[in-house]
Design an enzyme around this catalytic site. Structure first.
Site, PDB file in Angstrom:
ATOM      1  N   GLY A 142       3.142  -1.440  -5.997  1.00  0.00           N
ATOM      2  CA  GLY A 142       4.586  -1.232  -6.005  1.00  0.00           C
ATOM      3  C   GLY A 142       4.985  -0.530  -7.288  1.00  0.00           C
ATOM      4  O   GLY A 142       4.463  -0.836  -8.357  1.00  0.00           O
ATOM      5  N   CYS A 171       3.664  -8.458   1.407  1.00  0.00           N
ATOM      6  CA  CYS A 171       4.244  -7.111   1.443  1.00  0.00           C
ATOM      7  C   CYS A 171       5.143  -6.903   2.658  1.00  0.00           C
ATOM      8  O   CYS A 171       5.408  -5.768   3.077  1.00  0.00           O
ATOM      9  CB  CYS A 171       3.151  -6.044   1.385  1.00  0.00           C
TER      10      CYS A 171
END
Length: 214
Positions: A142, A171
């Site tokens: 990320g 996620c």
């Protein structure tokens, strides 16, 4: 033609608190200026769930003693904890000449190459950033871009406790399983692995942009 930029400098921070490390990344990004050096920060955190800026709280499936922190990276929920290595990548993308999508691919490729050296076949998945061993996720990714510079980065499960993943949709994907080097039966030396991983990430960050001629 300007000289190629060197790979980022590597800093091993040891174990850090997530909130303190996040504040340090933001401060570094805001204060680095046009000539600020690119860096890779290696660390691990005490147990914490982090939720991306557009993350949905319902991906935490049940109450947990592990704290949940909303942060400013992309993506949904993930877990950090002891036995997981994290490489935070603070890179001036404008100066490097590529964008966040290319950086994502470079971080994935560096991690896939490292795992291949350890004898573990791994791959990326379309529209699912990170690195996977078959149907199991071993590395989460990320990023945030601010003032044209990236921070946050990629985490790699070495020998962490995988039970905290049972309390989330990793996620944001229902039923996605997590794995680690230990769970996959891979032997490694931690110091050497971190050095090789940082070197692979640095090489990918510094690799020239490919120009396609038509």
């Amino acid at each position: 033609m300007p000289a190629p930029l060197p790979p980022p400098a590597v800093r091993d921070l040891g174990r850090t608190e997530f909130a303190e490390c996040l504040a340090a990344m933001r401060a570094y990004t805001d204060g680095r200026g046009e000539d600020g050096a690119d860096e890779i920060w290696l660390t691990e955190h005490p147990p914490v769930y982090t939720l991306g800026q557009a993350g949905k709280p319902e991906h935490l499936l049940r109450p947990s003693a592990i704290p949940l922190v909303r942060t400013d990276r992309g993506g949904q929920i993930t877990y950090h904890g002891p036995g997981q290595a994290i490489a935070y990548v603070l890179v001036d993308l404008r100066r490097r000449g590529y964008g966040v999508r290319s950086l994502v691919q470079r971080l994935e490729q560096a991690t896939i190459a490292l795992l291949a050296e350890l004898g573990l076949a791994a791959a990326r998945r379309a529209k699912m950033p990170g690195v996977y061993v078959a149907d199991r996720k071993i590395a989460a990714l990320g990023l945030r871009v601010r003032h044209g510079c990236s921070y946050h980065g990629v985490s790699l499960n070495l020998d962490c406790d995988l039970a905290p993943y049972d309390a989330i949709n990793p996620c944001g994907y229902e039923g996605l399983r997590a794995t680690s080097l230990r769970a996959e039966g891979v032997a490694y030396g931690r110091t050497a692995l971190l050095g090789s991983w940082a070197a692979a990430i640095g090489a990918q960050v510094a690799a020239p942009v490919k120009i396609t001629r038509r």
